[in-house]
Write an enzyme that holds these catalytic residues in place. Structure first.
Site, PDB file in Angstrom:
ATOM      1  N   ARG A 233      -3.545   0.622 -18.407  1.00 39.86           N
ATOM      2  CA  ARG A 233      -3.178  -0.800 -18.584  1.00 39.86           C
ATOM      3  C   ARG A 233      -4.158  -1.707 -17.855  1.00 39.86           C
ATOM      4  O   ARG A 233      -4.747  -2.618 -18.437  1.00 39.86           O
ATOM      5  CB  ARG A 233      -1.782  -1.049 -18.022  1.00 39.86           C
ATOM      6  N   ILE A 234      -4.322  -1.483 -16.550  1.00 40.23           N
ATOM      7  CA  ILE A 234      -5.125  -2.414 -15.745  1.00 40.23           C
ATOM      8  C   ILE A 234      -6.619  -2.202 -16.020  1.00 40.23           C
ATOM      9  O   ILE A 234      -7.369  -3.160 -16.211  1.00 40.23           O
ATOM     10  CB  ILE A 234      -4.781  -2.267 -14.250  1.00 40.23           C
TER      11      ILE A 234
ATOM     12  N   ASP B  40     -11.938   8.665 -18.063  1.00 39.62           N
ATOM     13  CA  ASP B  40     -10.486   8.879 -18.125  1.00 39.62           C
ATOM     14  C   ASP B  40     -10.251  10.067 -19.036  1.00 39.62           C
ATOM     15  O   ASP B  40     -10.340   9.944 -20.263  1.00 39.62           O
ATOM     16  CB  ASP B  40      -9.790   7.606 -18.666  1.00 39.62           C
TER      17      ASP B  40
ATOM     18  N   ARG C  93      -4.598   2.501  -5.538  1.00 40.71           N
ATOM     19  CA  ARG C  93      -3.784   3.070  -4.471  1.00 40.71           C
ATOM     20  C   ARG C  93      -4.677   3.553  -3.337  1.00 40.71           C
ATOM     21  O   ARG C  93      -5.752   4.116  -3.568  1.00 40.71           O
ATOM     22  CB  ARG C  93      -2.979   4.276  -4.985  1.00 40.71           C
TER      23      ARG C  93
ATOM     24  N   ASP D 198      -7.802  -3.570  -1.850  1.00 33.06           N
ATOM     25  CA  ASP D 198      -6.469  -4.176  -1.754  1.00 33.06           C
ATOM     26  C   ASP D 198      -5.451  -3.156  -1.263  1.00 33.06           C
ATOM     27  O   ASP D 198      -4.379  -3.517  -0.815  1.00 33.06           O
ATOM     28  CB  ASP D 198      -6.048  -4.698  -3.143  1.00 33.06           C
TER      29      ASP D 198
ATOM     30  N   GLU E 147      -0.431   1.834   4.998  1.00 33.31           N
ATOM     31  CA  GLU E 147       0.060   0.457   4.811  1.00 33.31           C
ATOM     32  C   GLU E 147       1.401   0.333   5.516  1.00 33.31           C
ATOM     33  O   GLU E 147       2.255   1.214   5.319  1.00 33.31           O
ATOM     34  CB  GLU E 147       0.220   0.142   3.322  1.00 33.31           C
TER      35      GLU E 147
ATOM     36  N   HIS F 122      -2.585  -5.474   0.030  1.00 29.71           N
ATOM     37  CA  HIS F 122      -1.851  -5.009  -1.156  1.00 29.71           C
ATOM     38  C   HIS F 122      -1.172  -6.189  -1.875  1.00 29.71           C
ATOM     39  O   HIS F 122       0.050  -6.205  -2.045  1.00 29.71           O
ATOM     40  CB  HIS F 122      -0.812  -3.948  -0.757  1.00 29.71           C
TER      41      HIS F 122
ATOM     42  N   GLY G  77      -2.135  -7.256  -4.984  1.00 30.06           N
ATOM     43  CA  GLY G  77      -2.475  -7.235  -6.417  1.00 30.06           C
ATOM     44  C   GLY G  77      -1.397  -7.862  -7.283  1.00 30.06           C
ATOM     45  O   GLY G  77      -1.686  -8.515  -8.287  1.00 30.06           O
TER      46      GLY G  77
HETATM   47  P1  NAD Z   1      -1.779   3.357 -16.166  1.00 30.01           P
HETATM   48  O1  NAD Z   1      -0.905   4.543 -16.068  1.00 30.01           O
HETATM   49  O2  NAD Z   1      -1.564   2.397 -17.289  1.00 30.01           O
HETATM   50  O3  NAD Z   1      -3.308   3.824 -16.229  1.00 30.01           O
HETATM   51  C1  NAD Z   1      -3.830   4.794 -15.395  1.00 30.01           C
HETATM   52  C2  NAD Z   1      -4.939   5.496 -16.142  1.00 30.01           C
HETATM   53  O4  NAD Z   1      -5.537   6.428 -15.238  1.00 30.01           O
HETATM   54  C3  NAD Z   1      -4.440   6.296 -17.343  1.00 30.01           C
HETATM   55  O5  NAD Z   1      -5.145   5.939 -18.510  1.00 30.01           O
HETATM   56  C4  NAD Z   1      -4.698   7.740 -16.956  1.00 30.01           C
HETATM   57  O6  NAD Z   1      -5.059   8.561 -18.061  1.00 30.01           O
HETATM   58  C5  NAD Z   1      -5.848   7.600 -15.985  1.00 30.01           C
HETATM   59  N1  NAD Z   1      -6.009   8.734 -15.083  1.00 30.01           N
HETATM   60  C6  NAD Z   1      -5.042   9.523 -14.532  1.00 30.01           C
HETATM   61  N2  NAD Z   1      -5.600  10.479 -13.780  1.00 30.01           N
HETATM   62  C7  NAD Z   1      -6.948  10.293 -13.860  1.00 30.01           C
HETATM   63  C8  NAD Z   1      -8.050  10.970 -13.313  1.00 30.01           C
HETATM   64  N3  NAD Z   1      -7.888  12.038 -12.518  1.00 30.01           N
HETATM   65  N4  NAD Z   1      -9.287  10.512 -13.589  1.00 30.01           N
HETATM   66  C9  NAD Z   1      -9.470   9.420 -14.384  1.00 30.01           C
HETATM   67  N5  NAD Z   1      -8.446   8.748 -14.960  1.00 30.01           N
HETATM   68  C10 NAD Z   1      -7.205   9.182 -14.694  1.00 30.01           C
HETATM   69  O7  NAD Z   1      -1.699   2.615 -14.761  1.00 30.01           O
HETATM   70  P2  NAD Z   1      -1.972   1.076 -14.489  1.00 30.01           P
HETATM   71  O8  NAD Z   1      -0.752   0.308 -14.791  1.00 30.01           O
HETATM   72  O9  NAD Z   1      -3.249   0.692 -15.103  1.00 30.01           O
HETATM   73  O10 NAD Z   1      -2.118   1.126 -12.881  1.00 30.01           O
HETATM   74  C11 NAD Z   1      -3.281   1.656 -12.288  1.00 30.01           C
HETATM   75  C12 NAD Z   1      -3.117   1.742 -10.781  1.00 30.01           C
HETATM   76  O11 NAD Z   1      -2.936   0.443 -10.243  1.00 30.01           O
HETATM   77  C13 NAD Z   1      -1.916   2.548 -10.293  1.00 30.01           C
HETATM   78  O12 NAD Z   1      -2.292   3.290  -9.173  1.00 30.01           O
HETATM   79  C14 NAD Z   1      -0.903   1.485  -9.874  1.00 30.01           C
HETATM   80  O13 NAD Z   1      -0.001   1.966  -8.929  1.00 30.01           O
HETATM   81  C15 NAD Z   1      -1.854   0.459  -9.305  1.00 30.01           C
HETATM   82  N6  NAD Z   1      -1.340  -0.907  -9.175  1.00 30.01           N
HETATM   83  C16 NAD Z   1      -1.702  -1.590  -8.062  1.00 30.01           C
HETATM   84  C17 NAD Z   1      -1.279  -2.887  -7.911  1.00 30.01           C
HETATM   85  C18 NAD Z   1      -1.641  -3.655  -6.678  1.00 30.01           C
HETATM   86  O14 NAD Z   1      -0.840  -4.453  -6.224  1.00 30.01           O
HETATM   87  N7  NAD Z   1      -2.811  -3.472  -6.113  1.00 30.01           N
HETATM   88  C19 NAD Z   1      -0.495  -3.501  -8.902  1.00 30.01           C
HETATM   89  C20 NAD Z   1      -0.169  -2.770 -10.036  1.00 30.01           C
HETATM   90  C21 NAD Z   1      -0.605  -1.457 -10.163  1.00 30.01           C
HETATM   91  C1  MLT Z   2       2.670  -1.800  -7.976  1.00 24.42           C
HETATM   92  O1  MLT Z   2       2.535  -0.584  -8.055  1.00 24.42           O
HETATM   93  O2  MLT Z   2       3.388  -2.457  -8.736  1.00 24.42           O
HETATM   94  C2  MLT Z   2       1.875  -2.526  -6.967  1.00 24.42           C
HETATM   95  O3  MLT Z   2       1.358  -1.708  -6.018  1.00 24.42           O
HETATM   96  C3  MLT Z   2       2.415  -3.793  -6.475  1.00 24.42           C
HETATM   97  C4  MLT Z   2       3.617  -3.778  -5.624  1.00 24.42           C
HETATM   98  O4  MLT Z   2       4.018  -2.761  -5.088  1.00 24.42           O
HETATM   99  O5  MLT Z   2       4.182  -4.843  -5.484  1.00 24.42           O
END
Ligand code: NAD
Ligand code: MLT
Length: 325
Positions: free
Chosen positions: A164-165, A184, A246, A270, A275, A293, A295
């Site tokens: 997604r991100i 990926d 993460r 971030d 943490e 953190h 994001g």
């Molecule tokens: P997602 O599940 O939509 O996408 C993750 C992608 O990583 C998938 O396409 C998956 O196939 C790929 N992946 C898994 N293992 C892998 C590997 N070993 N090598 C390469 N690719 C691999 O997740 P998302 O919603 O895009 O979130 C991504 C990350 O961002 C997560 O760790 C989530 O917890 C984090 N996040 C952080 C914040 C923040 O506040 N900083 C906010 C939201 C999400």
């Molecule tokens: C999440 O996984 O949604 C993010 O790390 C953000 C949060 O925990 O608020």
């Protein structure tokens, strides 16, 4: 919402179900929950305290803390759902929850855009030394030469994890005329094409080509320590790295070595192995930008997350299907 849920037994209210929230969620979400349930908010509750009080609740809503494992859940006799107000569920141990028949649900799409935009901010901020220049000026300085930056235009961005991100980042950074490459192993070739990313079959290939690297994988046993000394040695001299996924996916000791040796020009982080952050040698480095953190810390994301998790909890406690469980 099943109208019979609250008013049962010939119109007499049965005892209301109880929801515990352990970190801030948006007011709209809380208001929604309070229509149906008794809601308690206990911010910064420790694991031990949570383990003590959990037996009185039907639903628990958490963000990144505390860590929910078998110890916390041992007295969770009536708990039906753990709602993760956000995306990553790596702070919830699924096995003990599943064994007790507790649903674990998150809100995966609610904060993706905010996380994507912060990752881009960390990239731009590194390239142009924005955070450092701000501190410099506020401390009375006016040195422009100190802050020589680099353009993103024409550079190669390596995205690890095109979910997604990662895909939101790919789409936006293409508008900066960056060449996008991605690694990926779990997605189709069509997805790389859809987001204009050149597929890399190995992490090594991505690391060797990228001028900027941004990480967007979940934290799993496979991704913890995914970027360590060996991987850093494969990178281009002067690479810049973003981690808004993460903590622990980049080994912080290896990152420190990479940053102090000059191999890595800068990092924008971030998320952190520990943490809250505490004492961390990375803080002493001028070429590191850190955020606590944040994001998902936008009005939009928190509104989405709060309402979405409230809806999930209402569905679960009403015996309905929970979409993100
Ligand atoms: P997602 O599940 O939509 O996408 C993750 C992608 O990583 C998938 O396409 C998956 O196939 C790929 N992946 C898994 N293992 C892998 C590997 N070993 N090598 C390469 N690719 C691999 O997740 P998302 O919603 O895009 O979130 C991504 C990350 O961002 C997560 O760790 C989530 O917890 C984090 N996040 C952080 C914040 C923040 O506040 N900083 C906010 C939201 C999400
Ligand atoms: C999440 O996984 O949604 C993010 O790390 C953000 C949060 O925990 O608020």
């Amino acid at each position: 919402m099943n109208p019979e849920y609250q008013v049962q037994n010939g119109g007499i209210d049965m005892e209301k179900k109880r929801v515990l929230i352990t970190e801030t969620i948006n007011k709209e979400g809380i208001d929604l929950l309070e229509k149906y349930f008794d809601v308690d908010i206990k911010k910064n509750i420790s694991k031990e305290e949570l383990a003590e009080v959990i037996e009185g609740y039907d639903a628990l809503i958490v963000r990144s803390n505390p860590y929910i494992d078998e110890e916390v859940l041992q007295n969770a006799g009536r708990l039906q759902i753990i709602g993760r107000a956000g995306n990553g569920i790596d702070n919830i141990k699924l096995e003990p929850a599943t064994k007790k028949g507790i649903i674990v649900a998150n809100t995966p799409d609610s904060n993706s855009m905010s996380a994507c935009e912060l990752a881009i901010g960390l990239m731009l901020s590194q390239a142009r030394n924005i955070a450092q220049a701000d501190i410099h000026l506020k401390n009375g300085g006016w040195s422009r030469d100190k802050f020589m930056g680099s353009e993103l235009y024409g550079k190669t961005l390596g995205i690890i994890g095109l979910g997604r991100i990662g895909s939101l980042v790919a789409k936006r950074m293409a508008a900066f005329d960056m060449k996008i490459v991605a690694y990926d192993p779990y997605i189709s070739d069509e997805r790389f094409e859809r987001f204009g990313a050149v597929k890399k079959d190995s992490l090594r290939e991505l690391l060797q080509e990228a001028d900027f690297i941004t990480i967007h994988t979940p934290r799993t046993t496979e991704t913890i320590g995914m970027i360590g000394d060996d991987e850093i040695s494969m990178m281009k001299q002067g690479v810049r790295i973003v981690n808004a996924a993460r903590g622990g996916i980049i080994d912080e000791r290896a990152l420190y070595r990479g940053l102090t040796s000059g191999k890595i020009a800068s990092a924008g982080l971030d998320v952190h192995e520990k943490e809250p952050f505490g004492d961390n040698p990375l803080l002493t480095l001028p070429n590191v930008i850190v955020t606590p953190h944040i994001g998902a810390t936008t009005h939009e994301a928190q509104k989405n997350v709060g309402v979405c998790i409230a809806e999930q909890v209402i569905k679960a406690l009403n015996g309905e299907i929970v979409p993100n469980a």
